[in-house]
Design an enzyme around this catalytic site. Structure first.
Site, PDB file in Angstrom:
ATOM      1  N   LYS A  18       0.773  -1.061  -0.019  1.00 40.28           N
ATOM      2  CA  LYS A  18       0.279  -0.320  -0.160  1.00 40.28           C
ATOM      3  C   LYS A  18       1.043   1.062  -0.097  1.00 40.28           C
ATOM      4  CE  LYS A  18       1.521   1.402   3.804  1.00 40.28           C
ATOM      5  NZ  LYS A  18       2.264   1.088   4.527  1.00 40.28           N
TER       6      LYS A  18
ATOM      7  N   SER B 137       7.364 -12.569  -2.046  1.00 36.34           N
ATOM      8  CA  SER B 137       7.539 -10.699  -1.866  1.00 36.34           C
ATOM      9  C   SER B 137       7.874 -10.085  -4.129  1.00 36.34           C
ATOM     10  CB  SER B 137       7.478 -10.046  -0.669  1.00 36.34           C
ATOM     11  OG  SER B 137       6.845  -8.418  -0.990  1.00 36.34           O
TER      12      SER B 137
ATOM     13  N   GLY C 250       8.478   1.025   4.109  1.00 38.10           N
ATOM     14  CA  GLY C 250       7.135   2.371   4.130  1.00 38.10           C
ATOM     15  C   GLY C 250       6.023   1.306   3.258  1.00 38.10           C
ATOM     16  N   LEU C 251       5.950   0.418   2.689  1.00 39.04           N
ATOM     17  CA  LEU C 251       5.261   0.323   1.463  1.00 39.04           C
ATOM     18  C   LEU C 251       4.428  -1.287   2.132  1.00 39.04           C
ATOM     19  CD1 LEU C 251       6.582  -0.081  -1.902  1.00 39.04           C
ATOM     20  CD2 LEU C 251       5.444   1.919  -0.862  1.00 39.04           C
ATOM     21  N   GLY C 252       3.923  -1.424   3.381  1.00 38.59           N
ATOM     22  CA  GLY C 252       3.251  -2.243   3.877  1.00 38.59           C
ATOM     23  C   GLY C 252       3.933  -3.913   3.591  1.00 38.59           C
ATOM     24  N   SER C 253       5.309  -3.812   4.112  1.00 41.07           N
ATOM     25  CA  SER C 253       5.533  -5.906   3.681  1.00 41.07           C
ATOM     26  C   SER C 253       5.223  -6.006   4.865  1.00 41.07           C
ATOM     27  CB  SER C 253       6.853  -5.629   3.650  1.00 41.07           C
ATOM     28  OG  SER C 253       7.647  -5.614   4.671  1.00 41.07           O
ATOM     29  N   SER C 254       4.820  -5.668   6.034  1.00 38.60           N
ATOM     30  CA  SER C 254       4.239  -6.312   7.023  1.00 38.60           C
ATOM     31  C   SER C 254       3.043  -6.458   6.775  1.00 38.60           C
ATOM     32  CB  SER C 254       5.083  -5.356   8.600  1.00 38.60           C
ATOM     33  OG  SER C 254       4.283  -4.589   8.637  1.00 38.60           O
TER      34      SER C 254
ATOM     35  N   ASP D 272      -2.557  -0.352   7.728  1.00 33.64           N
ATOM     36  CA  ASP D 272      -2.201  -1.497   6.134  1.00 33.64           C
ATOM     37  C   ASP D 272      -3.566  -2.198   6.407  1.00 33.64           C
ATOM     38  OD1 ASP D 272      -0.779   0.977   6.682  1.00 33.64           O
ATOM     39  OD2 ASP D 272       1.124  -0.374   7.693  1.00 33.64           O
TER      40      ASP D 272
HETATM   41  N1  LIG Z   1       8.091 -10.830   2.779  1.00 30.73           N
HETATM   42  C1  LIG Z   1       8.532 -11.268   4.378  1.00 30.73           C
HETATM   43  N2  LIG Z   1       8.874 -12.548   4.687  1.00 30.73           N
HETATM   44  C2  LIG Z   1       9.402 -12.511   6.242  1.00 30.73           C
HETATM   45  N3  LIG Z   1       8.679 -11.251   6.868  1.00 30.73           N
HETATM   46  C3  LIG Z   1       8.687 -10.136   6.187  1.00 30.73           C
HETATM   47  C4  LIG Z   1       8.411 -10.068   5.115  1.00 30.73           C
HETATM   48  N4  LIG Z   1       7.096  -8.386   4.760  1.00 30.73           N
HETATM   49  C5  LIG Z   1       8.035  -7.886   5.961  1.00 30.73           C
HETATM   50  N5  LIG Z   1       8.627  -9.025   7.157  1.00 30.73           N
HETATM   51  C6  LIG Z   1       8.862  -8.639   8.608  1.00 30.73           C
HETATM   52  O1  LIG Z   1       8.030  -7.069   8.515  1.00 30.73           O
HETATM   53  C7  LIG Z   1       8.995  -6.615   8.644  1.00 30.73           C
HETATM   54  C8  LIG Z   1       9.312  -5.093   8.376  1.00 30.73           C
HETATM   55  O2  LIG Z   1       7.743  -4.074   8.467  1.00 30.73           O
HETATM   56  P1  LIG Z   1       7.922  -2.943   9.118  1.00 30.73           P
HETATM   57  O3  LIG Z   1       6.424  -3.055   9.525  1.00 30.73           O
HETATM   58  O4  LIG Z   1       8.977  -2.435   9.832  1.00 30.73           O
HETATM   59  O5  LIG Z   1       7.871  -1.864   7.634  1.00 30.73           O
HETATM   60  P2  LIG Z   1       7.141  -2.150   6.301  1.00 30.73           P
HETATM   61  O6  LIG Z   1       5.801  -3.014   6.502  1.00 30.73           O
HETATM   62  O7  LIG Z   1       7.505  -2.506   5.169  1.00 30.73           O
HETATM   63  O8  LIG Z   1       7.076  -0.596   6.030  1.00 30.73           O
HETATM   64  P3  LIG Z   1       5.099   0.225   6.810  1.00 30.73           P
HETATM   65  O9  LIG Z   1       5.026  -0.720   8.628  1.00 30.73           O
HETATM   66  O10 LIG Z   1       6.211   1.354   7.120  1.00 30.73           O
HETATM   67  O11 LIG Z   1       4.174   0.543   5.398  1.00 30.73           O
HETATM   68  C9  LIG Z   1      10.225  -7.297   8.742  1.00 30.73           C
HETATM   69  O12 LIG Z   1      11.607  -6.807   9.234  1.00 30.73           O
HETATM   70  C10 LIG Z   1       9.960  -8.966   9.227  1.00 30.73           C
HETATM   71  O13 LIG Z   1      10.539  -8.788   9.555  1.00 30.73           O
HETATM   72  C1  LIG Z   2       3.371   4.305  10.068  1.00 27.61           C
HETATM   73  C2  LIG Z   2       1.925   3.961  10.482  1.00 27.61           C
HETATM   74  O1  LIG Z   2       0.978   5.018  10.858  1.00 27.61           O
HETATM   75  C3  LIG Z   2       1.272   3.579   9.010  1.00 27.61           C
HETATM   76  C4  LIG Z   2       2.450   2.646   8.550  1.00 27.61           C
HETATM   77  O2  LIG Z   2       2.474   2.114   6.744  1.00 27.61           O
HETATM   78  C5  LIG Z   2       1.586   3.065  11.148  1.00 27.61           C
HETATM   79  C6  LIG Z   2      -0.320   2.684  11.729  1.00 27.61           C
HETATM   80  O3  LIG Z   2      -0.896   3.255  11.453  1.00 27.61           O
HETATM   81  O4  LIG Z   2       0.052   1.455  12.543  1.00 27.61           O
HETATM   82 MG   LIG Z   3       4.614  -2.514   8.381  1.00 27.26          MG
END
Ligand SMILES: Nc1ncnc2c1ncn2[C@@H]1O[C@H](COP(=O)(O)OP(=O)(O)OP(=O)(O)O)[C@@H](O)[C@H]1O
Ligand SMILES: C[C@@](O)(CCO)CC(=O)[O-]
Ligand SMILES: [Mg+2]
Length: 397
Positions: A20, A147, A154-158, A217
């Site tokens: 996202k 993935s 920051g693109l919502g990988s978690s 997210d």
């Molecule tokens: N494909 C994946 N395989 C395993 N773990 C993952 C995977 N994608 C995300 N993760 C887990 O999620 C963590 C990243 O989450 P984080 O919320 O910090 O960043 P994001 O979701 O990419 O960005 P944001 O929350 O700002 O959108 C990684 O460190 C890992 O633990």
């Molecule tokens: C930073 C934040 O606002 C968005 C992360 O993509 C955290 C959240 O809403 O859970």
């Molecule tokens: Mg995240």
């Protein structure tokens, strides 16, 4: 074992969930302000295959294959049962991960040899173990994850990880349903109630990774489209001419949990000032939502919509700086795109990660090429995404 159970054991279930962008409102949304987010056409795909217990008393194992990292993790079911007790799997709404369960999962992480450079994966692995054992119990199975998304940028990988995994696990458990079995591999959508359930589970996974997520997210990854989100409430925003965005990944690593905690600490040091900042962000998100909806009904011209969106994004970026989540790499992207009269803001948790640049409909391709080349000369990576597409999809392969 029933025929249904036998069928489920012989089948692989795959689920994919999008990443996202947050157009406006990140961080403030954790503190009750509105935010606007949209799904993008980059996906995380999780597959689950249930395995038979061995004939010779061997209880088998739960395996997680992270294809992109070239890492495979495995937990013997007997070890999981000793650490977590006889969890039998749960069909309904999730129970949050208790502190005792979290401590037991942390111990299970110690058995794994996670390379030091990839230690950030342990949050994702913990969320996986919680979701797997809570939904399926300690039965043997294999999960594979791939993935398109940059992880931790920051693109919502978690969220895409938790949504696709919850979708695959709940389908494998027979809790949420797709017809399946046609033999033709195609992505299908879930019904609304099933999506709600997947979203609740994914939110619990996000809590393990993020600490205190707002839920925006996982909601946008589950339901797709463009949404306004405030205090857990989701409003679908109709958008006839989806906005176009250039994404620049600064490649500066960051961690959402730490950034969210940092903003909360600043808010407790300066409660009045930060309340005003969050209030201002709320007004920005509400205004941006109305503009998107008016444009969908042809009430305002596309160029006027884009000018307004650009100004609101610029204002939001200023407030994100107030919250302390910008970064010198993000500032470099802002300065570079401004040279071409393009507006940018960080997206997601900030602190590095990705930056959005609004691409006006009338901007010439040559300008885009030039700005992308200049950004890439700084070592950043640029890509264009489709905004506002589908959420979670499932397929029985
Ligand atoms: N494909 C994946 N395989 C395993 N773990 C993952 C995977 N994608 C995300 N993760 C887990 O999620 C963590 C990243 O989450 P984080 O919320 O910090 O960043 P994001 O979701 O990419 O960005 P944001 O929350 O700002 O959108 C990684 O460190 C890992 O633990
Ligand atoms: C930073 C934040 O606002 C968005 C992360 O993509 C955290 C959240 O809403 O859970
Ligand atoms: Mg995240």
């Amino acid at each position: 074992m029933s025929n249904d159970d036998r069928d489920r054991e012989s089948m692989e279930v795959r689920a994919r969930a999008p990443g996202k962008i947050i157009l406006v409102g990140e961080h403030a949304v954790v503190h009750g302000s509105a935010a606007v987010a949209a799904a993008i056409d980059l996906y995380t795909t999780s597959s689950i295959s249930l395995l038979h217990e061995g004939e010779d008393g061997d209880a088998g194992a739960v395996e997680l294959d992270l294809r992109d990292s070239d890492l495979v993790f495995s937990w013997p079911c007997s070890r999981l049962r000793r650490a977590l007790g006889e969890v039998s799997g749960k069909a309904g709404a999730p129970t949050p991960c208790s502190p005792d369960e979290l401590a037991a999962i942390a111990k299970l992480m110690e058995d794994q040899e996670i390379p030091e450079a990839k230690i950030w994966l342990s949050a994702g692995l913990s969320a996986f173990l919680y979701l797997y054992t809570s939904i399926l119990g300690c039965r043997p199975g294999k999960a594979v994850v791939t993935s398109d998304l940059p992880i931790g940028a920051g693109l919502g990988s978690s969220a895409a990880f938790c949504v696709s995994m919850s979708g695959a696990l709940l389908t494998a458990a027979g809790t949420v349903g797709i017809g399946g079995g046609s033999g033709v591999e195609e992505w299908e959508l879930f019904g609304k109630d099933d999506l709600e359930l997947v979203n609740q589970w994914a939110f619990q996974g996000e809590k393990i990774i993020h600490g205190k997520p707002s839920g925006i997210d996982n909601s946008v990854s589950t339901f797709g489209s463009m949404i306004k989100f405030k205090k857990g409430e989701l409003t679908n925003l109709k958008s006839r001419n989806p906005v176009k965005m250039l994404i620049t990944d600064t490649r500066v690593g960051r961690n959402t949990k730490a950034l969210v905690a940092g903003v909360s600490e600043r808010a407790s040091r300066h409660p009045d000032a930060m309340a005003s900042v969050f209030h201002a962000v709320n007004s920005i998100s509400e205004e941006l939502s109305s503009i998107v909806e008016l444009a969908a009904e042809d009430e305002i011209a596309i160029t006027s919509k884009e000018d307004k969106l650009a100004e609101l994004m610029e204002m939001n970026q200023g407030l994100l700086q107030c919250m302390g989540v910008s970064h010198s790499s993000i500032e470099t992207v802002l300065r570079t795109t401004l040279k071409y009269s393009l507006v940018s803001k960080l997206t997601g948790a900030g602190g590095g990660g990705c930056v959005l640049t609004l691409i006006p409909t009338l901007s010439a391709n040559i300008v885009l090429e030039k700005v992308a080349t200049e950004l890439e000369s700084h070592g950043f990576r640029c890509f264009k995404v489709e905004v506002g597409g589908r959420g979670l999809q499932v397929c029985r392969g």
